[in-house]
Design an enzyme around this catalytic site. Sequence first.
Site, PDB file in Angstrom:
ATOM      1  N   GLU A  49     -22.923 -86.719  37.310  1.00  0.00           N
ATOM      2  CA  GLU A  49     -24.060 -87.077  36.452  1.00  0.00           C
ATOM      3  C   GLU A  49     -25.387 -86.801  37.148  1.00  0.00           C
ATOM      4  OE1 GLU A  49     -23.359 -91.121  35.111  1.00  0.00           O
ATOM      5  OE2 GLU A  49     -21.725 -90.445  33.831  1.00  0.00           O
ATOM      6  N   ALA A  51     -29.862 -87.903  36.953  1.00  0.00           N
ATOM      7  CA  ALA A  51     -30.915 -88.761  36.405  1.00  0.00           C
ATOM      8  C   ALA A  51     -31.510 -88.136  35.139  1.00  0.00           C
ATOM      9  CB  ALA A  51     -31.999 -88.998  37.449  1.00  0.00           C
ATOM     10  N   GLU A  60     -13.714 -81.877  33.588  1.00  0.00           N
ATOM     11  CA  GLU A  60     -12.953 -80.689  33.194  1.00  0.00           C
ATOM     12  C   GLU A  60     -13.719 -79.411  33.512  1.00  0.00           C
ATOM     13  OE1 GLU A  60     -13.666 -83.430  31.494  1.00  0.00           O
ATOM     14  OE2 GLU A  60     -12.336 -83.720  29.781  1.00  0.00           O
TER      15      GLU A  60
HETATM   16  N1  THU Z   1     -16.755 -87.310  30.826  1.00  0.00           N
HETATM   17  C1  THU Z   1     -15.908 -86.449  31.480  1.00  0.00           C
HETATM   18  O1  THU Z   1     -16.139 -86.108  32.651  1.00  0.00           O
HETATM   19  N2  THU Z   1     -14.826 -85.993  30.817  1.00  0.00           N
HETATM   20  C2  THU Z   1     -14.468 -86.367  29.556  1.00  0.00           C
HETATM   21  O2  THU Z   1     -13.436 -85.938  29.065  1.00  0.00           O
HETATM   22  C3  THU Z   1     -15.320 -87.281  28.802  1.00  0.00           C
HETATM   23  C4  THU Z   1     -16.569 -87.713  29.450  1.00  0.00           C
HETATM   24  C5  THU Z   1     -17.885 -87.860  31.565  1.00  0.00           C
HETATM   25  C6  THU Z   1     -19.257 -87.382  31.190  1.00  0.00           C
HETATM   26  C7  THU Z   1     -20.111 -88.548  31.640  1.00  0.00           C
HETATM   27  O3  THU Z   1     -20.390 -88.437  33.022  1.00  0.00           O
HETATM   28  C8  THU Z   1     -19.230 -89.758  31.432  1.00  0.00           C
HETATM   29  O4  THU Z   1     -17.905 -89.262  31.385  1.00  0.00           O
HETATM   30  C9  THU Z   1     -19.532 -90.555  30.182  1.00  0.00           C
HETATM   31  O5  THU Z   1     -19.592 -89.741  29.065  1.00  0.00           O
END
Ligand code: THU
Length: 136
Positions: A49, A51, A60
């Site tokens: 993630e 900021a 993925e």
């Molecule tokens: N996220 C993933 O990494 N993979 C998924 O299949 C769904 C969501 C992450 C994105 C973000 O950092 C957090 O989960 C919340 O959406």
Amino acid sequence: MEFSEELIRELVDAAEAVRARAHAPYSNFRAGAAVYTDRERIVTGCNVENASYGLTICAERVAIARAVAEDAGRPVLCVVTGSTEEPLTPCGACRQVMIEFNPAMLVVCTGRSGERLVRRAAELLPHSFGKGSLGG
Ligand code: THU
């Protein structure tokens, strides 16, 4: 292509392990992915993630991008896991990226319950836009 239960379990373990390294200070939601390639390589990814929220990259896509950068081969299987009770299914952006590299990729979604949702990438994103859609 058929995959053994042993291989799938190995990928689930790898995805769980990399999930612990997620950089998720904003959502506190940790996801892990493990891609298996036609060169029998396992490449993992966690969500990263930022900021500036929109720059977030899902687990993925990190795994698939790493497979490309490492010249690991074509992804044929991808395990996705998160802390959800139900199987964690990839977001739309990740489905599009899966289609780019292999519409037949088998995607195994897992969660805390241990239940699995198993689909081909093309099934997760029907009528998708892909390289064949560009014409010319
Ligand atoms: N996220 C993933 O990494 N993979 C998924 O299949 C769904 C969501 C992450 C994105 C973000 O950092 C957090 O989960 C919340 O959406």
